[in-house]
Design a protein around this motif. Structure first.
Motif, PDB file in Angstrom:
ATOM      1  N   GLN A 162      40.099  37.686  44.248  1.00  0.00           N
ATOM      2  CA  GLN A 162      41.798  37.503  44.297  1.00  0.00           C
ATOM      3  C   GLN A 162      42.427  38.448  44.913  1.00  0.00           C
ATOM      4  OE1 GLN A 162      42.226  37.496  40.218  1.00  0.00           O
ATOM      5  NE2 GLN A 162      44.182  37.156  40.793  1.00  0.00           N
ATOM      6  N   PRO A 163      43.728  37.994  45.374  1.00  0.00           N
ATOM      7  CA  PRO A 163      44.343  38.536  45.863  1.00  0.00           C
ATOM      8  C   PRO A 163      44.765  39.355  44.897  1.00  0.00           C
ATOM      9  CG  PRO A 163      45.197  36.029  46.592  1.00  0.00           C
ATOM     10  CD  PRO A 163      44.249  36.049  45.533  1.00  0.00           C
ATOM     11  N   ARG A 164      44.956  41.305  45.633  1.00  0.00           N
ATOM     12  CA  ARG A 164      44.862  42.018  44.466  1.00  0.00           C
ATOM     13  C   ARG A 164      46.540  42.722  44.324  1.00  0.00           C
ATOM     14  NH1 ARG A 164      41.220  41.999  47.937  1.00  0.00           N
ATOM     15  NH2 ARG A 164      39.994  41.818  46.026  1.00  0.00           N
TER      16      ARG A 164
ATOM     17  N   THR B 251      42.476  43.549  51.543  1.00  0.00           N
ATOM     18  CA  THR B 251      42.149  42.578  52.269  1.00  0.00           C
ATOM     19  C   THR B 251      41.948  41.849  50.860  1.00  0.00           C
ATOM     20  OG1 THR B 251      39.705  42.952  52.403  1.00  0.00           O
ATOM     21  CG2 THR B 251      41.377  43.030  54.180  1.00  0.00           C
ATOM     22  N   ASP B 252      42.573  40.461  50.998  1.00  0.00           N
ATOM     23  CA  ASP B 252      42.429  39.335  49.744  1.00  0.00           C
ATOM     24  C   ASP B 252      41.685  38.200  49.872  1.00  0.00           C
ATOM     25  OD1 ASP B 252      44.746  39.877  49.251  1.00  0.00           O
ATOM     26  OD2 ASP B 252      45.933  38.718  50.808  1.00  0.00           O
ATOM     27  N   SER B 253      41.056  38.030  50.577  1.00  0.00           N
ATOM     28  CA  SER B 253      38.857  37.086  50.511  1.00  0.00           C
ATOM     29  C   SER B 253      38.083  37.842  50.409  1.00  0.00           C
ATOM     30  CB  SER B 253      38.868  36.768  51.842  1.00  0.00           C
ATOM     31  OG  SER B 253      40.273  36.031  52.697  1.00  0.00           O
TER      32      SER B 253
ATOM     33  N   LYS C  64      41.008  33.022  44.305  1.00  0.00           N
ATOM     34  CA  LYS C  64      40.880  33.977  43.414  1.00  0.00           C
ATOM     35  C   LYS C  64      39.477  34.111  43.098  1.00  0.00           C
ATOM     36  CE  LYS C  64      45.716  33.036  43.489  1.00  0.00           C
ATOM     37  NZ  LYS C  64      46.559  32.656  42.531  1.00  0.00           N
TER      38      LYS C  64
ATOM     39  N   SER D 207      48.629  33.279  56.292  1.00  0.00           N
ATOM     40  CA  SER D 207      47.646  34.266  55.892  1.00  0.00           C
ATOM     41  C   SER D 207      46.003  34.127  56.731  1.00  0.00           C
ATOM     42  CB  SER D 207      47.105  35.027  54.760  1.00  0.00           C
ATOM     43  OG  SER D 207      46.341  35.635  54.230  1.00  0.00           O
TER      44      SER D 207
END
Length: 550
Positions: A33-35, A202-204, A225, A446
């Motif tokens: 999840q995007p943090r 990083t988000d992924s 997410k 992104s």
């Protein structure tokens, strides 16, 4: 003579074997999840009355803005009491804020591929959270979730309509999620209780996000997410001369939440080709759908760390900001949440024969049965979790409107499985690099790339649903239109570079009011049957969702 036991006993052995064969693969498919950015422990006007009133954003060298740094932005209430509720929360007793959402999602498969798959699902979720300020420096947060859903299988013999589905299954679940006390004393902050703590930028697929287990029961998230499971922890943070120190103690072990069978995204679902494929069709004959989900946790391991203090985990993180660059180093001593699994080869031969339509007494089957006779039953099937050291580095560089992100981790031992289902414990180096471009709050682009290298393996070593050099790429595009960004369009994708398997998801969301919104979307999988994303190739679906939030 070996006593094979009841059908339920055989089921337990079979399902446990499937879990550990496929578990590490879904950790790759479940993206993070995007943090939110990390708290710097500067005076917080939303938390401390004594703090000076100033902007909650910091400027980069080139004038761009960074997001406010906080652990729980969803429960960041203003200090002054409100006379009227505002969108995004309801004032409670002047010191508290109540937030929640109710969502209902109806999804359909694009076609009926086999008789085992669920071709429609109706999922309902109610989230409710309360944040209460006891004193200027003491706050309590509690968050609960209720889920109610039903799924149904298609009928291959006639044209499918919703009301003529078969083998429908209804489930209800109540979860206590975040529930903690938050103390702040100037440069020191202490959070105790059930909480979600994210590491990495990083988000992924950040390889540094190792503190919380992952809920994989719904498969690959379409918006990338990953739902993390809040875990009991003691989180201590301190800011000293521009340096930020964090110490996290997790007293009890908690595994990932995974479905072994019974759903389209279960790792041992029917109708797919796996090493235990021949026996999957037998499961439904002695496990009723009404108890499938209740049996899942008890079937995931033959042994797990108990609540002895010596089985606790600990993590340390040190961070500092240099102008537009945020940097941090971390270390975690905990558990690999995928167990090392062992199954006797002769038992595999026997179990595979049990799954066939009519057992053929072949020479191989007779030899396997003879070898099993007299062996200690406890040695035939076992699994245990192993300790794991993770050390890493993270970086985020903000150059308005672009942010560059990097996470690097060294894992001293990671669990893999070869094509014969033998467990391998090998060191690994993982990194994830990303770039994000955001213009105001109406357009985001992104891209991220993840690479995991396993050390100590032969070049011709074959791994089950994995590779010695595993690579994935992720992309996301989001754009909003109309006043108050009422109309939002989003496209996301995930590509497995090794096998060229991929996922593509699209969604259109319209915000009717500040509280009501509706969304229409679709998800498509493509790839070889034995690849990470291709294994879900027959699960393409579209959906409609309505949400009310307050």
């Amino acid at each position: 003579m070996l006593v094979t036991g009841s059908r339920a006993s055989r089921s337990r052995l079979i399902l446990t074997a499937m879990l550990f064969a496929l578990g590490p693969v879904l950790s790759t498919a479940a993206v993070a999840q995007p943090r939110p950015e990390r708290m710097k422990l500067k005076p917080d006007p939303d938390f401390d009355d004594a703090a000076p009133k100033k902007s909650t954003t910091t400027k980069t060298k080139k004038g761009g803005e960074k997001m406010p740094l906080a652990d729980d932005p969803d429960f960041d209430e203003p200090k002054k009491p409100r006379k009227k509720p505002k969108p995004g929360g309801i004032s409670v007793f002047q010191r508290g804020l109540l937030r929640g959402s109710i969502s209902s999602k109806l999804s359909f498969d694009t076609k009926i591929d086999n008789q085992f798959e669920d071709v429609w699902a109706w999922e309902n979720r109610f989230d409710l959270g309360l944040s209460y300020q006891f004193r200027p420096n003491i706050r309590a947060v509690i968050d609960a979730r209720m889920s109610y859903w039903v799924t149904g299988e298609g009928n291959e013999q006639e044209r499918f309509y919703l009301f003529n589905s078969q083998n429908t299954k209804w489930e209800f679940e109540v979860e206590l999620r975040e529930a903690y006390l938050d103390f702040r004393f100037g440069w020191f902050r202490l959070t105790v209780g059930n909480q979600t703590i994210r590491w990495g930028q990083t988000d992924s697929q950040s390889p540094l996000d190792v503190l919380n287990p992952v809920d994989m029961r719904d498969g690959v998230p379409t918006d990338f997410k990953t739902p993390l499971v809040p875990i009991l922890a003691v989180n201590m943070q301190a800011a000293v001369k521009g340096w930020n120190f964090q110490l996290v103690w997790i007293p009890f072990f908690q595994p990932h939440k995974i479905n072994l069978f019974g759903t389209d995204f279960a790792i041992g679902r029917q109708g797919t080709s796996t090493p235990f494929g021949p026996i999957l069709s037998q499961i439904s004959s002695f496990i009723d759908p009404s108890i499938e989900d209740k049996l899942q946790p008890s079937l995931q391991a033959t042994k797990r760390p108990d609540e002895n203090p010596k089985n606790s985990s600990v993590g340390v993180r040190i961070a500092k900001t240099f102008g537009p660059v945020d940097m941090a180093v971390m270390y975690h001593f905990g558990w690999d949440r995928y167990p090392v699994f062992h199954v006797d080869p002769d038992l595999v031969t026997l179990l595979s024969a049990v799954g066939q339509n009519g057992i053929q007494l072949t020479p191989d089957l007779i030899a396997a049965f003879t070898k099993l006779n007299g062996k200690d039953p406890s040695s035939l099937l076992s699994s245990e979790y192993k300790r794991q050291h993770v050390a890493g580095f993270e970086l985020a560089w903000g150059i308005d409107p672009v942010t560059i992100k990097l996470d690097v981790a060294y894992i001293h031992r990671r669990t893999y499985y070869d094509d014969q289902m033998a467990a391998l414990r090998k060191p690994a180096l993982a990194y994830s690099v990303g770039i994000e471009w955001q213009h105001s709050d109406w357009i985001t682009l992104s891209f991220e790339f993840t690479h995991v290298h396993a050390f100590g393996m032969d070049k011709d070593q074959k791994l089950y649903l994995f590779h010695r050099e595993q690579m994935f790429a992720f992309g996301l595009f989001r754009i909003s239109f109309l006043s108050n960004n009422a109309l939002e369009f989003q496209v996301s994708s995930m590509l497995g570079i090794n096998d060229l398997d991929f996922l593509v998801a699209g969604q259109v969301r319209y915000k009717i009011t500040d509280s009501w919104s509706v969304a229409l979307g679709a998800v498509f999988f493509e790839g070889k049957e034995n690849s990470t994303l291709g294994m879900f190739d027959n699960n393409d679906y579209f959906y409609f969702q309505g949400t009310f939030a307050f």
